[in-house]
Design a protein around this motif. Structure first.
Motif, PDB file in Angstrom:
ATOM      1  N   ALA A   1       0.811  -1.219   0.000  1.00  0.00           N
ATOM      2  CA  ALA A   1       0.000   0.000   0.000  1.00  0.00           C
ATOM      3  C   ALA A   1       0.848   1.274   0.000  1.00  0.00           C
ATOM      4  CB  ALA A   1      -0.939   0.012   1.201  1.00  0.00           C
ATOM      5  N   LEU A   2       2.143   1.158  -0.207  1.00  0.00           N
ATOM      6  CA  LEU A   2       2.983   2.360  -0.217  1.00  0.00           C
ATOM      7  C   LEU A   2       2.554   3.405  -1.248  1.00  0.00           C
ATOM      8  CD1 LEU A   2       6.643   1.178   0.452  1.00  0.00           C
ATOM      9  CD2 LEU A   2       5.252   2.744   1.822  1.00  0.00           C
ATOM     10  N   PRO A   3       2.018   3.010  -2.426  1.00  0.00           N
ATOM     11  CA  PRO A   3       1.563   4.064  -3.349  1.00  0.00           C
ATOM     12  C   PRO A   3       0.541   5.016  -2.735  1.00  0.00           C
ATOM     13  CG  PRO A   3       1.746   1.988  -4.521  1.00  0.00           C
ATOM     14  CD  PRO A   3       1.963   1.673  -3.061  1.00  0.00           C
ATOM     15  N   ILE A   4      -0.276   4.534  -1.806  1.00  0.00           N
ATOM     16  CA  ILE A   4      -1.241   5.399  -1.137  1.00  0.00           C
ATOM     17  C   ILE A   4      -0.502   6.425  -0.279  1.00  0.00           C
ATOM     18  CG2 ILE A   4      -3.095   5.465   0.583  1.00  0.00           C
ATOM     19  CD1 ILE A   4      -3.926   2.679  -0.400  1.00  0.00           C
ATOM     20  N   VAL A   5       0.472   5.962   0.483  1.00  0.00           N
ATOM     21  CA  VAL A   5       1.260   6.864   1.334  1.00  0.00           C
ATOM     22  C   VAL A   5       1.985   7.892   0.483  1.00  0.00           C
ATOM     23  CG1 VAL A   5       3.222   6.971   2.931  1.00  0.00           C
ATOM     24  CG2 VAL A   5       1.522   5.142   3.159  1.00  0.00           C
ATOM     25  N   GLU A   6       2.597   7.435  -0.594  1.00  0.00           N
ATOM     26  CA  GLU A   6       3.360   8.340  -1.450  1.00  0.00           C
ATOM     27  C   GLU A   6       2.466   9.399  -2.096  1.00  0.00           C
ATOM     28  OE1 GLU A   6       5.204   5.423  -3.877  1.00  0.00           O
ATOM     29  OE2 GLU A   6       6.784   4.989  -2.417  1.00  0.00           O
ATOM     30  N   ASP A   7       1.242   8.995  -2.460  1.00  0.00           N
ATOM     31  CA  ASP A   7       0.312   9.977  -3.024  1.00  0.00           C
ATOM     32  C   ASP A   7      -0.055  11.025  -1.980  1.00  0.00           C
ATOM     33  OD1 ASP A   7      -1.774  10.579  -5.340  1.00  0.00           O
ATOM     34  OD2 ASP A   7      -2.825  10.755  -3.419  1.00  0.00           O
ATOM     35  N   ALA A   8      -0.336  10.591  -0.759  1.00  0.00           N
ATOM     36  CA  ALA A   8      -0.699  11.542   0.294  1.00  0.00           C
ATOM     37  C   ALA A   8       0.434  12.522   0.571  1.00  0.00           C
ATOM     38  CB  ALA A   8      -1.072  10.787   1.570  1.00  0.00           C
ATOM     39  N   LEU A   9       1.661  12.038   0.488  1.00  0.00           N
ATOM     40  CA  LEU A   9       2.802  12.911   0.748  1.00  0.00           C
ATOM     41  C   LEU A   9       3.070  13.892  -0.386  1.00  0.00           C
ATOM     42  CD1 LEU A   9       5.196  10.322   2.424  1.00  0.00           C
ATOM     43  CD2 LEU A   9       4.071  12.275   3.523  1.00  0.00           C
ATOM     44  N   ARG A  10       2.475  13.651  -1.536  1.00  0.00           N
ATOM     45  CA  ARG A  10       2.594  14.618  -2.634  1.00  0.00           C
ATOM     46  C   ARG A  10       1.576  15.748  -2.520  1.00  0.00           C
ATOM     47  NH1 ARG A  10       3.866   9.872  -5.800  1.00  0.00           N
ATOM     48  NH2 ARG A  10       1.649   9.528  -6.227  1.00  0.00           N
ATOM     49  N   THR A  11       0.584  15.591  -1.645  1.00  0.00           N
ATOM     50  CA  THR A  11      -0.429  16.625  -1.482  1.00  0.00           C
ATOM     51  C   THR A  11       0.073  17.710  -0.541  1.00  0.00           C
ATOM     52  OG1 THR A  11      -1.554  15.775   0.503  1.00  0.00           O
ATOM     53  CG2 THR A  11      -2.150  14.777  -1.619  1.00  0.00           C
ATOM     54  N   ASN A  12      -0.688  18.783  -0.467  1.00  0.00           N
ATOM     55  CA  ASN A  12      -0.400  19.829   0.515  1.00  0.00           C
ATOM     56  C   ASN A  12      -1.519  19.928   1.550  1.00  0.00           C
ATOM     57  OD1 ASN A  12       2.167  20.834  -0.457  1.00  0.00           O
ATOM     58  ND2 ASN A  12       1.028  21.428  -2.272  1.00  0.00           N
ATOM     59  N   ASP A  13      -2.318  18.873   1.644  1.00  0.00           N
ATOM     60  CA  ASP A  13      -3.331  18.766   2.695  1.00  0.00           C
ATOM     61  C   ASP A  13      -2.620  18.261   3.940  1.00  0.00           C
ATOM     62  OD1 ASP A  13      -5.345  17.924   4.477  1.00  0.00           O
ATOM     63  OD2 ASP A  13      -6.717  17.466   2.830  1.00  0.00           O
ATOM     64  N   THR A  14      -2.457  19.129   4.918  1.00  0.00           N
ATOM     65  CA  THR A  14      -1.668  18.765   6.089  1.00  0.00           C
ATOM     66  C   THR A  14      -2.283  17.609   6.873  1.00  0.00           C
ATOM     67  OG1 THR A  14      -2.769  20.559   7.316  1.00  0.00           O
ATOM     68  CG2 THR A  14      -0.621  21.029   6.347  1.00  0.00           C
ATOM     69  N   ARG A  15      -3.600  17.445   6.795  1.00  0.00           N
ATOM     70  CA  ARG A  15      -4.240  16.311   7.472  1.00  0.00           C
ATOM     71  C   ARG A  15      -3.812  14.994   6.839  1.00  0.00           C
ATOM     72  NH1 ARG A  15     -10.234  18.123   6.519  1.00  0.00           N
ATOM     73  NH2 ARG A  15      -9.237  18.453   4.487  1.00  0.00           N
ATOM     74  N   LEU A  16      -3.699  14.975   5.516  1.00  0.00           N
ATOM     75  CA  LEU A  16      -3.252  13.755   4.838  1.00  0.00           C
ATOM     76  C   LEU A  16      -1.773  13.504   5.070  1.00  0.00           C
ATOM     77  CD1 LEU A  16      -5.104  13.876   1.386  1.00  0.00           C
ATOM     78  CD2 LEU A  16      -5.749  12.644   3.464  1.00  0.00           C
ATOM     79  N   VAL A  17      -0.974  14.560   5.029  1.00  0.00           N
ATOM     80  CA  VAL A  17       0.461  14.392   5.273  1.00  0.00           C
ATOM     81  C   VAL A  17       0.700  13.821   6.666  1.00  0.00           C
ATOM     82  CG1 VAL A  17       2.660  15.610   5.517  1.00  0.00           C
ATOM     83  CG2 VAL A  17       1.118  16.205   3.643  1.00  0.00           C
ATOM     84  N   ALA A  18      -0.002  14.354   7.666  1.00  0.00           N
ATOM     85  CA  ALA A  18       0.170  13.865   9.032  1.00  0.00           C
ATOM     86  C   ALA A  18      -0.249  12.405   9.160  1.00  0.00           C
ATOM     87  CB  ALA A  18      -0.633  14.729  10.004  1.00  0.00           C
ATOM     88  N   ALA A  19      -1.341  12.027   8.503  1.00  0.00           N
ATOM     89  CA  ALA A  19      -1.779  10.629   8.551  1.00  0.00           C
ATOM     90  C   ALA A  19      -0.809   9.722   7.807  1.00  0.00           C
ATOM     91  CB  ALA A  19      -3.181  10.503   7.962  1.00  0.00           C
ATOM     92  N   ALA A  20      -0.184  10.241   6.760  1.00  0.00           N
ATOM     93  CA  ALA A  20       0.704   9.424   5.930  1.00  0.00           C
ATOM     94  C   ALA A  20       2.004   9.061   6.626  1.00  0.00           C
ATOM     95  CB  ALA A  20       1.010  10.156   4.620  1.00  0.00           C
ATOM     96  N   VAL A  21       2.429   9.839   7.623  1.00  0.00           N
ATOM     97  CA  VAL A  21       3.715   9.571   8.286  1.00  0.00           C
ATOM     98  C   VAL A  21       3.527   8.759   9.565  1.00  0.00           C
ATOM     99  CG1 VAL A  21       4.942  11.521   7.268  1.00  0.00           C
ATOM    100  CG2 VAL A  21       3.654  11.854   9.405  1.00  0.00           C
ATOM    101  N   GLY A  22       2.460   7.983   9.617  1.00  0.00           N
ATOM    102  CA  GLY A  22       2.191   7.138  10.775  1.00  0.00           C
ATOM    103  C   GLY A  22       2.997   5.851  10.775  1.00  0.00           C
ATOM    104  N   PRO A  23       2.571   4.860  11.558  1.00  0.00           N
ATOM    105  CA  PRO A  23       3.345   3.623  11.720  1.00  0.00           C
ATOM    106  C   PRO A  23       3.607   2.859  10.432  1.00  0.00           C
ATOM    107  CG  PRO A  23       1.691   3.810  13.444  1.00  0.00           C
ATOM    108  CD  PRO A  23       1.410   4.916  12.476  1.00  0.00           C
ATOM    109  N   TYR A  24       2.682   2.898   9.490  1.00  0.00           N
ATOM    110  CA  TYR A  24       2.899   2.159   8.246  1.00  0.00           C
ATOM    111  C   TYR A  24       4.083   2.733   7.478  1.00  0.00           C
ATOM    112  CZ  TYR A  24       1.941  -0.347   3.915  1.00  0.00           C
ATOM    113  OH  TYR A  24       2.053  -1.159   2.809  1.00  0.00           O
TER     114      TYR A  24
END
Length: 244
Positions: A128-151
């Motif tokens: 599922a890393l493509p999901i994380v990588e997509d979130a990290l390309r956004t500038n939605d800080t809520r998604l960025v914060a969720a993307a840097v979790g345990p996974y």
């Protein structure tokens, strides 16, 4: 992943703050805590929705019933509890990488955030890393914060993880959101170099250097055990910005 210096600093909401620890709260504990916070009508809806998801986990027709329940969760359980309800629904439906990707692509920002929170509960490997990588390309800080979790802490490679840390600094996501930060940052000379370059750029432009940068830089020292948080971080169901 898009390089940090090419990213816009725009923010689209209050940062989410998922657990900064590498340990993941058991699903049974998530459900017990949520049940204690919901009123009777919301608990009844959630029980039915979870039973339905467990009984029919696959896709039936253009969209599965449990995916519809994910869309309803904010209205049924309240925006402050929607993340946790959606994580429980994804777990009950035994969503695999394909299903998670579909929900993420088709979902609102709030639904995408829930998918990110669900990853450590559902995905033992890096599929599922493509999901994380997509979130990290956004500038939605809520998604960025969720993307840097345990996974992400477990599966992002060193290069992308370093850029994720800088993305947090660049967009104002607190570093307490970054799971397992002391362990992954320790003795990371390349991360220290990147932090120094970023600090120099900020200073040269007459802009302040974020306090969090100094905290991360201290963690890059060999043998550093510096703490990253002054208080426990909230769980996925904690309010994290306006429901989308």
């Amino acid at each position: 992943m898009t390089h940090l210096h090419n990213a816009s600093a725009a923010s689209s909401g209050t940062p989410s703050a998922p657990s900064s620890a590498s340990a993941v709260e058991p699903v049974s504990a998530l459900r017990a805590r949520l049940n204690s916070q919901l009123d009777a009508a919301a608990r009844a809806w959630l029980d039915r929705a979870l039973d339905e998801a467990a009984a029919h986990p696959g896709t039936h027709g253009p969209i599965s019933a449990w995916e519809l329940r994910i869309a309803e969760a904010g209205r049924r359980c309240g925006p402050e509890h929607a993340d946790t309800a959606r994580v429980l629904l994804l777990h009950a439906a035994r969503a695999d990488a394909d299903a998670l990707g579909r929900v993420y692509r088709q979902g609102t920002a709030a639904e995408r955030r829930a998918v990110l929170h669900a990853l450590p509960h559902l995905m033992p490997g890096p599929d599922a890393l493509p999901i994380v990588e997509d979130a990290l390309r956004t500038n939605d800080t809520r998604l960025v914060a969720a993307a840097v979790g345990p996974y992400a802490a477990r599966h992002l490679d060193a290069h992308n993880w370093r850029h994720a840390v800088l993305k947090c600094l660049f967009t104002g996501v607190p570093i307490d959101a970054v799971a397992d930060l002391p362990h992954r940052a320790r003795a990371d000379a390349e991360l220290a170099r990147m932090l120094g370059d970023y600090a120099d750029e900020r200073s040269a432009a007459g802009r302040p250097v974020p306090d969090d940068l100094h905290r991360v830089l201290a963690l890059t020292e060999p043998g550093s055990d510096a703490p990253t948080a002054s208080a426990p971080s909230p769980h996925p169901g904690t309010p994290s910005g306006k429901e989308s």
